[in-house]
Design a protein around this motif. Sequence first.
Motif, mmCIF file in Angstrom:
data_model
loop_
_atom_site.group_PDB
_atom_site.id
_atom_site.type_symbol
_atom_site.label_atom_id
_atom_site.label_comp_id
_atom_site.label_asym_id
_atom_site.label_seq_id
_atom_site.Cartn_x
_atom_site.Cartn_y
_atom_site.Cartn_z
ATOM 1 N N ALA A 1 0.834 -1.208 0.000
ATOM 2 C CA ALA A 1 0.000 0.000 0.000
ATOM 3 C C ALA A 1 0.868 1.257 0.000
ATOM 4 C CB ALA A 1 -0.937 -0.018 1.212
ATOM 5 N N LYS A 2 2.036 1.183 0.645
ATOM 6 C CA LYS A 2 2.932 2.352 0.703
ATOM 7 C C LYS A 2 3.461 2.732 -0.667
ATOM 8 C CE LYS A 2 4.700 2.239 5.368
ATOM 9 N NZ LYS A 2 5.528 1.258 6.078
ATOM 10 N N LEU A 3 3.496 1.761 -1.574
ATOM 11 C CA LEU A 3 4.038 2.019 -2.907
ATOM 12 C C LEU A 3 3.012 2.685 -3.826
ATOM 13 C CD1 LEU A 3 5.750 -1.465 -3.448
ATOM 14 C CD2 LEU A 3 6.885 0.667 -2.766
ATOM 15 N N ILE A 4 1.772 2.702 -3.384
ATOM 16 C CA ILE A 4 0.695 3.174 -4.249
ATOM 17 C C ILE A 4 0.280 4.590 -3.845
ATOM 18 C CG2 ILE A 4 -1.663 2.683 -5.019
ATOM 19 C CD1 ILE A 4 -1.121 -0.242 -4.371
ATOM 20 N N PRO A 5 0.059 5.456 -4.827
ATOM 21 C CA PRO A 5 -0.234 6.857 -4.503
ATOM 22 C C PRO A 5 -1.418 7.008 -3.553
ATOM 23 C CG PRO A 5 -0.034 6.542 -6.876
ATOM 24 C CD PRO A 5 0.107 5.209 -6.268
ATOM 25 N N PHE A 6 -1.327 8.046 -2.791
ATOM 26 C CA PHE A 6 -2.313 8.377 -1.787
ATOM 27 C C PHE A 6 -3.678 8.668 -2.418
ATOM 28 C CE2 PHE A 6 -3.749 11.490 1.571
ATOM 29 C CZ PHE A 6 -3.904 10.512 2.548
ATOM 30 N N THR A 7 -3.651 9.087 -3.654
ATOM 31 C CA THR A 7 -4.886 9.507 -4.322
ATOM 32 C C THR A 7 -5.721 8.347 -4.855
ATOM 33 O OG1 THR A 7 -3.580 9.687 -6.322
ATOM 34 C CG2 THR A 7 -3.956 11.707 -5.105
ATOM 35 N N ARG A 8 -5.241 7.176 -4.631
ATOM 36 C CA ARG A 8 -5.930 5.998 -5.162
ATOM 37 C C ARG A 8 -7.322 5.840 -4.550
ATOM 38 N NH1 ARG A 8 -2.710 3.363 -0.815
ATOM 39 N NH2 ARG A 8 -4.302 2.925 0.747
ATOM 40 N N GLN A 9 -8.107 4.976 -5.198
ATOM 41 C CA GLN A 9 -9.374 4.523 -4.630
ATOM 42 C C GLN A 9 -9.141 3.132 -4.042
ATOM 43 O OE1 GLN A 9 -12.346 3.838 -7.635
ATOM 44 N NE2 GLN A 9 -14.025 3.620 -6.153
ATOM 45 N N THR A 10 -9.654 2.894 -2.838
ATOM 46 C CA THR A 10 -9.413 1.603 -2.202
ATOM 47 C C THR A 10 -10.723 0.889 -1.907
ATOM 48 O OG1 THR A 10 -7.458 2.571 -1.138
ATOM 49 C CG2 THR A 10 -8.210 0.434 -0.311
ATOM 50 N N LEU A 11 -10.800 -0.351 -2.342
ATOM 51 C CA LEU A 11 -11.963 -1.182 -2.056
ATOM 52 C C LEU A 11 -11.522 -2.298 -1.113
ATOM 53 C CD1 LEU A 11 -13.207 -1.528 -5.764
ATOM 54 C CD2 LEU A 11 -13.620 0.348 -4.160
ATOM 55 N N PHE A 12 -12.126 -2.341 0.041
ATOM 56 C CA PHE A 12 -11.667 -3.219 1.119
ATOM 57 C C PHE A 12 -12.794 -4.178 1.486
ATOM 58 C CE2 PHE A 12 -11.053 -4.131 5.614
ATOM 59 C CZ PHE A 12 -9.680 -4.190 5.808
ATOM 60 N N PHE A 13 -12.504 -5.472 1.454
ATOM 61 C CA PHE A 13 -13.546 -6.453 1.764
ATOM 62 C C PHE A 13 -13.082 -7.412 2.851
ATOM 63 C CE2 PHE A 13 -14.431 -5.019 -2.480
ATOM 64 C CZ PHE A 13 -15.816 -4.873 -2.487
ATOM 65 N N SER A 14 -14.021 -7.738 3.718
ATOM 66 C CA SER A 14 -13.717 -8.690 4.769
ATOM 67 C C SER A 14 -15.004 -9.412 5.151
ATOM 68 C CB SER A 14 -13.145 -7.945 5.978
ATOM 69 O OG SER A 14 -12.701 -8.858 6.947
ATOM 70 N N PHE B 1 -6.320 2.160 5.821
ATOM 71 C CA PHE B 1 -6.261 2.071 4.363
ATOM 72 C C PHE B 1 -7.296 2.932 3.644
ATOM 73 C CE2 PHE B 1 -4.323 -2.280 5.087
ATOM 74 C CZ PHE B 1 -3.061 -1.897 4.674
ATOM 75 N N LEU B 2 -8.392 3.247 4.317
ATOM 76 C CA LEU B 2 -9.534 3.854 3.620
ATOM 77 C C LEU B 2 -9.729 5.311 4.008
ATOM 78 C CD1 LEU B 2 -12.042 0.896 4.125
ATOM 79 C CD2 LEU B 2 -10.775 1.460 2.042
ATOM 80 N N GLN B 3 -10.275 6.082 3.068
ATOM 81 C CA GLN B 3 -10.632 7.465 3.353
ATOM 82 C C GLN B 3 -12.132 7.643 3.151
ATOM 83 O OE1 GLN B 3 -7.999 10.410 1.441
ATOM 84 N NE2 GLN B 3 -6.730 8.654 0.875
ATOM 85 N N ASN B 4 -12.775 8.010 4.222
ATOM 86 C CA ASN B 4 -14.212 8.262 4.180
ATOM 87 C C ASN B 4 -14.970 7.202 3.369
ATOM 88 O OD1 ASN B 4 -16.690 9.534 4.446
ATOM 89 N ND2 ASN B 4 -16.364 10.791 2.608
ATOM 90 N N PRO B 5 -14.835 5.959 3.761
ATOM 91 C CA PRO B 5 -15.406 4.884 2.940
ATOM 92 C C PRO B 5 -16.925 4.795 3.060
ATOM 93 C CG PRO B 5 -14.538 3.979 4.969
ATOM 94 C CD PRO B 5 -14.204 5.442 4.993
ATOM 95 N N GLU B 6 -17.514 4.284 2.000
ATOM 96 C CA GLU B 6 -18.909 3.867 2.058
ATOM 97 C C GLU B 6 -18.917 2.469 2.650
ATOM 98 O OE1 GLU B 6 -21.615 5.617 0.778
ATOM 99 O OE2 GLU B 6 -23.114 4.034 1.136
ATOM 100 N N ARG B 7 -19.648 2.300 3.733
ATOM 101 C CA ARG B 7 -19.643 1.005 4.400
ATOM 102 C C ARG B 7 -20.868 0.201 3.987
ATOM 103 N NH1 ARG B 7 -17.542 -0.780 9.847
ATOM 104 N NH2 ARG B 7 -19.012 -2.356 10.584
#
Length: 502
Positions: free
Chosen positions: A172-185, A199-205
């Motif tokens: 994740a550190k290698l990827i620009p901060f401006t990316r979009q992140t989709l996180f699933f668990s 990892f997430l910024q203001n995510p839709e939960r």
Amino acid sequence: MTTFADLGLSQKVLSAVTDAGYTVPTPIQAGAIPPALMRRDICGIAQTGTGKTASFVLPMLTLLEKGRARARMPRTLILEPTRELAAQVAENFEKYGKNHKLNIALLIGGVSFEEQDRKLERGADVLICTPGRLLDHCERGKLLMTGVEILVIDEADRMLDMGFIPDIERIAKLIPFTRQTLFFSATMPPEIQKLADRFLQNPERIEVAKPSSTALTVTQRLIASPTKDYEKRAILREIIREQTDLKNAIIFCNRKKDVADLFRSLERHGFSVGALHGDMDQRSRTNMLAGFKDNQITLLVASDVAARGLDIPDVSHVFNFDVPIHAEDYVHRIGRTGRAGRSGAAFTLVTKSDTKYLDAIEKMISKKIEWHNGDLSSLPAPAEGEKDERRGRGKGRDRDRRPAAKAAEPSHKADTANVQDSVESAEEVVATKVDSVKQERKADNRSNQGNRDKRHQSPNPANDDHRERRRNHYRDQDDGPTPIGFGDDIPAFMLIVANAKA
DNA sequence: AAAAAAC
């Protein structure tokens, strides 16, 4: 009612979805696709079997229609915990991306770098990776992560279990901060929530109701079993043969060695069987899974590598050769059957030493599982000199029970069952003899020509990797003394020696 | 008592 057409997906994607026969999105898809298309971060809490994969694949395909990949600069990145899951996601991209001209690269371990390198060189729109191989590529300088627009972290709780989080953080550190992140668990315990917050910024939960922990369409039964492996194998064969509606089945073992042993035993007994565990070379893994998926193989003996996430529709039976040590694994394992409203059956072999784990499972699914043929107390008492004798000293309980059970033994299954038993064992003797000839030939072939391809196709868990093979070799020799015969598992080398002498 | 993942 919401349809796929309402979600904002592109025409190309929609037509592929329609062709695949879908019109109505699942809850996770309906919830995640619109915000994902608006470049929002997503925190999706959903288990496998909820349509989770399409909930990120479809919006990604739509978003990728703008722009083009450049050499060594992937545009999106998906992280998966196992190679099989990664391959499965890649298949989804092929299926729903058939109207697109996207370059998909599957970066997993156990296969050569060459083709992967070629794809990276050509410029990949989508990278689907297991963490180790991705980092390997990065370290070899083949990969620039600065162009990644979308990062998907799938199965985060499992990644945590498997100790992948440090790797994920490095990536994740290698990827620009401006990316979009989709996180699933599948679950969201505090530890995973903390991770998501990082990892997430203001995510839709989006949280979807977890499918009632064990599907109602799955019939669950317990089988009381003695503790010795060959006894367990005999009981398993009996149960398998008893099934009239068995189409295909996954048989789970707790250990890789037991997967290999049980596989060989079933093969020897003439079953159509494959094996799957993480120490097998990747080619065998892929072949086995493919063979099972298109019904060339009826039984698949597997470790928990196959317990979660693998999409094998229409498995009629699950057998637990071992009670899983972690209760949630039980739920995942039996979740391989009874999918999409179909009926399924799950049988679990239980020995006396498993009661602790069984209790935990019944507590987790908050119900008692029925015994198929009497509970553990219906087992014949162990023979003289068994370990139970040591333990039972002073209690008197064992001493009381043994003579009674012994006396009962001759009359036990006195009628037809007894006849069947002897037929069965005669069959086994023949099978073993026939097999010894086969084994010998096989061994001959191998030493004569050392055919490399043959070894590759062999489901034998022995790897390409020499060290691994050697380790297995010594491990086998360390198995400890087996004073009275070998049960139904006479090692090939013994047969060769015996024949040479004769 | 396990398994998974890079070489």
